[in-house]
Write an enzyme that holds these catalytic residues in place. Structure first.
Site, PDB file in Angstrom:
ATOM      1  N   ASP A   7       0.663  -1.452  -0.156  1.00 44.66           N
ATOM      2  CA  ASP A   7       0.558   0.124  -0.205  1.00 44.66           C
ATOM      3  C   ASP A   7       1.058   1.008   0.062  1.00 44.66           C
ATOM      4  O   ASP A   7       0.567   2.219  -0.432  1.00 44.66           O
ATOM      5  CB  ASP A   7      -0.344  -0.195   1.024  1.00 44.66           C
ATOM      6  CG  ASP A   7      -1.908  -1.180   1.271  1.00 44.66           C
ATOM      7  OD1 ASP A   7      -2.604  -1.191  -0.021  1.00 44.66           O
ATOM      8  OD2 ASP A   7      -1.417  -2.329   2.206  1.00 44.66           O
ATOM      9  N   HIS A  37      -4.681  -3.580   6.365  1.00 37.66           N
ATOM     10  CA  HIS A  37      -4.266  -3.230   5.446  1.00 37.66           C
ATOM     11  C   HIS A  37      -5.745  -3.692   4.428  1.00 37.66           C
ATOM     12  O   HIS A  37      -6.619  -4.943   4.372  1.00 37.66           O
ATOM     13  CB  HIS A  37      -3.573  -4.727   4.674  1.00 37.66           C
ATOM     14  CG  HIS A  37      -3.048  -4.734   3.416  1.00 37.66           C
ATOM     15  ND1 HIS A  37      -3.169  -4.409   2.195  1.00 37.66           N
ATOM     16  CD2 HIS A  37      -4.047  -6.098   2.603  1.00 37.66           C
ATOM     17  CE1 HIS A  37      -2.953  -4.466   1.024  1.00 37.66           C
ATOM     18  NE2 HIS A  37      -3.984  -5.853   1.368  1.00 37.66           N
TER      19      HIS A  37
HETATM   20  P1  NAX Z   1      -2.798 -17.958  -4.358  1.00 40.80           P
HETATM   21  O1  NAX Z   1      -4.665 -18.693  -3.621  1.00 40.80           O
HETATM   22  O2  NAX Z   1      -2.920 -17.974  -5.304  1.00 40.80           O
HETATM   23  O3  NAX Z   1      -2.072 -18.398  -2.843  1.00 40.80           O
HETATM   24  C1  NAX Z   1      -2.780 -19.246  -1.280  1.00 40.80           C
HETATM   25  C2  NAX Z   1      -1.926 -20.660  -1.585  1.00 40.80           C
HETATM   26  O4  NAX Z   1      -2.165 -20.708  -0.185  1.00 40.80           O
HETATM   27  C3  NAX Z   1      -2.455 -22.244  -2.350  1.00 40.80           C
HETATM   28  O5  NAX Z   1      -1.174 -22.275  -3.218  1.00 40.80           O
HETATM   29  C4  NAX Z   1      -3.571 -22.727  -0.740  1.00 40.80           C
HETATM   30  O6  NAX Z   1      -3.071 -23.854  -1.445  1.00 40.80           O
HETATM   31  C5  NAX Z   1      -2.181 -22.144  -0.294  1.00 40.80           C
HETATM   32  N1  NAX Z   1      -3.100 -21.836   1.426  1.00 40.80           N
HETATM   33  C6  NAX Z   1      -4.015 -21.964   2.007  1.00 40.80           C
HETATM   34  N2  NAX Z   1      -4.859 -22.394   2.998  1.00 40.80           N
HETATM   35  C7  NAX Z   1      -3.254 -22.790   3.317  1.00 40.80           C
HETATM   36  C8  NAX Z   1      -2.816 -23.075   5.005  1.00 40.80           C
HETATM   37  N3  NAX Z   1      -3.606 -23.630   5.945  1.00 40.80           N
HETATM   38  N4  NAX Z   1      -1.899 -24.135   4.710  1.00 40.80           N
HETATM   39  C9  NAX Z   1      -0.379 -23.714   3.775  1.00 40.80           C
HETATM   40  N5  NAX Z   1      -1.287 -23.018   2.208  1.00 40.80           N
HETATM   41  C10 NAX Z   1      -2.050 -23.102   2.401  1.00 40.80           C
HETATM   42  O7  NAX Z   1      -2.854 -16.524  -3.167  1.00 40.80           O
HETATM   43  P2  NAX Z   1      -2.109 -15.483  -3.538  1.00 40.80           P
HETATM   44  O8  NAX Z   1      -2.435 -14.245  -4.475  1.00 40.80           O
HETATM   45  O9  NAX Z   1      -0.905 -15.606  -3.234  1.00 40.80           O
HETATM   46  O10 NAX Z   1      -1.885 -14.619  -1.950  1.00 40.80           O
HETATM   47  C11 NAX Z   1      -2.307 -15.221  -0.909  1.00 40.80           C
HETATM   48  C12 NAX Z   1      -2.531 -14.414   0.599  1.00 40.80           C
HETATM   49  O11 NAX Z   1      -2.275 -12.561  -0.117  1.00 40.80           O
HETATM   50  C13 NAX Z   1      -3.861 -14.599   0.077  1.00 40.80           C
HETATM   51  O12 NAX Z   1      -4.323 -14.142   1.238  1.00 40.80           O
HETATM   52  C14 NAX Z   1      -4.407 -12.498  -0.635  1.00 40.80           C
HETATM   53  O13 NAX Z   1      -4.956 -11.656  -0.710  1.00 40.80           O
HETATM   54  C15 NAX Z   1      -3.082 -11.522   0.385  1.00 40.80           C
HETATM   55  N6  NAX Z   1      -2.628 -10.348  -0.261  1.00 40.80           N
HETATM   56  C16 NAX Z   1      -1.884  -9.539   0.751  1.00 40.80           C
HETATM   57  C17 NAX Z   1      -1.367  -8.291   0.147  1.00 40.80           C
HETATM   58  C18 NAX Z   1      -1.351  -7.093   1.345  1.00 40.80           C
HETATM   59  O14 NAX Z   1      -0.542  -6.097   0.541  1.00 40.80           O
HETATM   60  N7  NAX Z   1      -1.119  -7.650   2.519  1.00 40.80           N
HETATM   61  C19 NAX Z   1      -1.078  -8.375  -1.088  1.00 40.80           C
HETATM   62  C20 NAX Z   1      -1.286  -9.035  -2.201  1.00 40.80           C
HETATM   63  C21 NAX Z   1      -2.254  -9.994  -1.584  1.00 40.80           C
HETATM   64  O15 NAX Z   1      -3.527  -9.836  -2.015  1.00 40.80           O
END
Ligand code: NAX
Length: 326
Positions: free
Chosen positions: A158, A185
């Site tokens: 951000d 966030h």
């Molecule tokens: P993806 O859906 O591509 O990848 C997430 C991965 O996490 C998947 O492969 C899934 O199998 C795995 N997963 C789910 N539960 C799990 C668990 N209990 N243990 C281990 N692995 C698990 O998402 P991606 O685009 O990589 O985003 C990941 C996270 O970052 C999301 O929650 C997203 O909202 C968050 N973000 C946070 C941001 C920030 O500024 N703080 C910005 C970017 C992003 O939106």
């Protein structure tokens, strides 16, 4: 040099894929620090993760001493020095916000417990998975033997969005702009343009357009993630990974200029003790010092109060569902 153990959860996801290669290359911990990657994924993503591990092997990174990949929490967090908690469950159509909070609460309780039991005592944890402030609060509350000062939630993306919006408007380079994010966030975050500077000069004076700053600018920063989803058909990944690596690099290597990160609040800026609240921080030897003396005007205060109220409501949901004690 003894290798450090770095956990990445959600390692087969979009952000995980962007983080791992840069970590293995030494971007965060330096060109002399050997590293062991410990990757956690859900059982159903193990096939995809295996492919990522094959690619890591094919890079033959000089610093990479080993890769562990698993769906077992103990194996993933064993001896961990640093953890990037990226994996979480995204909101699906029709899902209530409170349901999303509850699903993620159980993930971060389990991971907090695993950090407490298996990680190194000085482990530094950066939570990226959303809702990252509240997930971080839950993990930290669960890992009760680990100091709260060793937990962080990411608002660096951000900050970079805010800085680049201002740079574009002023037609200058973003490296010379400072702008700190306050709060959650989420779409209530507050990019503090009032104290934002370009080469030490106040941005409010340089832009000289209060309506744009209070209106389109804030909205653009708050809604940037949604716009990227609209354009790309997928959420930010490269920029999110970049911000996560930068945050951890500043935590590890120090920073004498303030940067945005959500830390355990202790009343600063009116944020209730215990919330994870983004504010300006300095960093030295892995310890962050919040800058707590910035004075905000009434307009900024109102924005800060809104984002605090949202964090409090998230905490209340988590408590009322029994995931955390009051
Ligand atoms: P993806 O859906 O591509 O990848 C997430 C991965 O996490 C998947 O492969 C899934 O199998 C795995 N997963 C789910 N539960 C799990 C668990 N209990 N243990 C281990 N692995 C698990 O998402 P991606 O685009 O990589 O985003 C990941 C996270 O970052 C999301 O929650 C997203 O909202 C968050 N973000 C946070 C941001 C920030 O500024 N703080 C910005 C970017 C992003 O939106």
């Amino acid at each position: 040099m003894t290798p450090i153990k770095v956990v990445v959860t959600g390692a087969a996801g979009q952000i995980g894929y962007q983080i791992l290669f840069r970590l293995a290359q030494g971007e965060v911990f330096g060109p002399n620090q050997p590293i062991i990657l410990q990757l956690l994924e859900l059982e159903q993503a193990m096939g995809a993760l295996q492919g990522v591990v094959m690619e890591l092997q094919d890079c033959a990174f000089p610093l990479l001493q080993g890769v562990v990949y698993t769906s077992d929490l103990k194996t993933a967090f064993d001896g961990a020095n640093y953890a990037f908690l990226v994996g979480s469950v995204p909101r699906k159509a029709g899902m209530e916000r409170s349901d999303l909070l509850a699903i993620n609460a159980s993930i971060f309780i389990d991971q907090g417990r695993a950090l407490n039991q298996y990680a190194s005592d000085d482990v530094r944890t950066l939570v990226v998975g959303n809702p990252c402030n509240t997930n971080c609060m839950i993990a930290s509350a669960t890992a009760s033997d680990i100091p709260k000062e060793q937990f962080f939630a990411m608002t660096m993306l951000d900050e970079k969005r805010a800085r680049s919006q201002l740079a574009e408007r002023l037609n200058v380079h973003h490296r010379d702009i400072e702008c700190i994010i306050y709060g959650n966030h989420s779409s209530t975050l507050f990019p503090d343009y009032w104290h934002s500077t370009y080469k030490g000069k106040l941005v409010v004076d340089l832009v000289n357009d209060p309506a744009w700053l209070e209106g389109a600018f804030i909205e653009n920063v708050q809604q940037r993630g949604a716009k990227i989803i609209q354009a790309r058909g997928a959420s930010s990944a490269g920029s999110a990974a970049n911000a996560a690596l930068d945050t951890m690099r500043l935590i590890v290597n120090g920073s004498d200029t303030p940067f945005s990160v959500a830390i355990h609040a202790n009343g600063q800026y009116g944020a209730t003790k215990g919330l994870f609240f983004s504010m300006p921080c300095l960093s030295k030897n892995g310890i962050l010092t919040p800058i707590d003396h910035i004075v905000h005007n009434a307009m900024a205060r109102k924005r800060i109060e809104i984002t605090i109220a949202e964090l409090e409501s998230e905490r209340n949901i988590v408590i009322s569902r029994g995931f955390m004690n009051a």
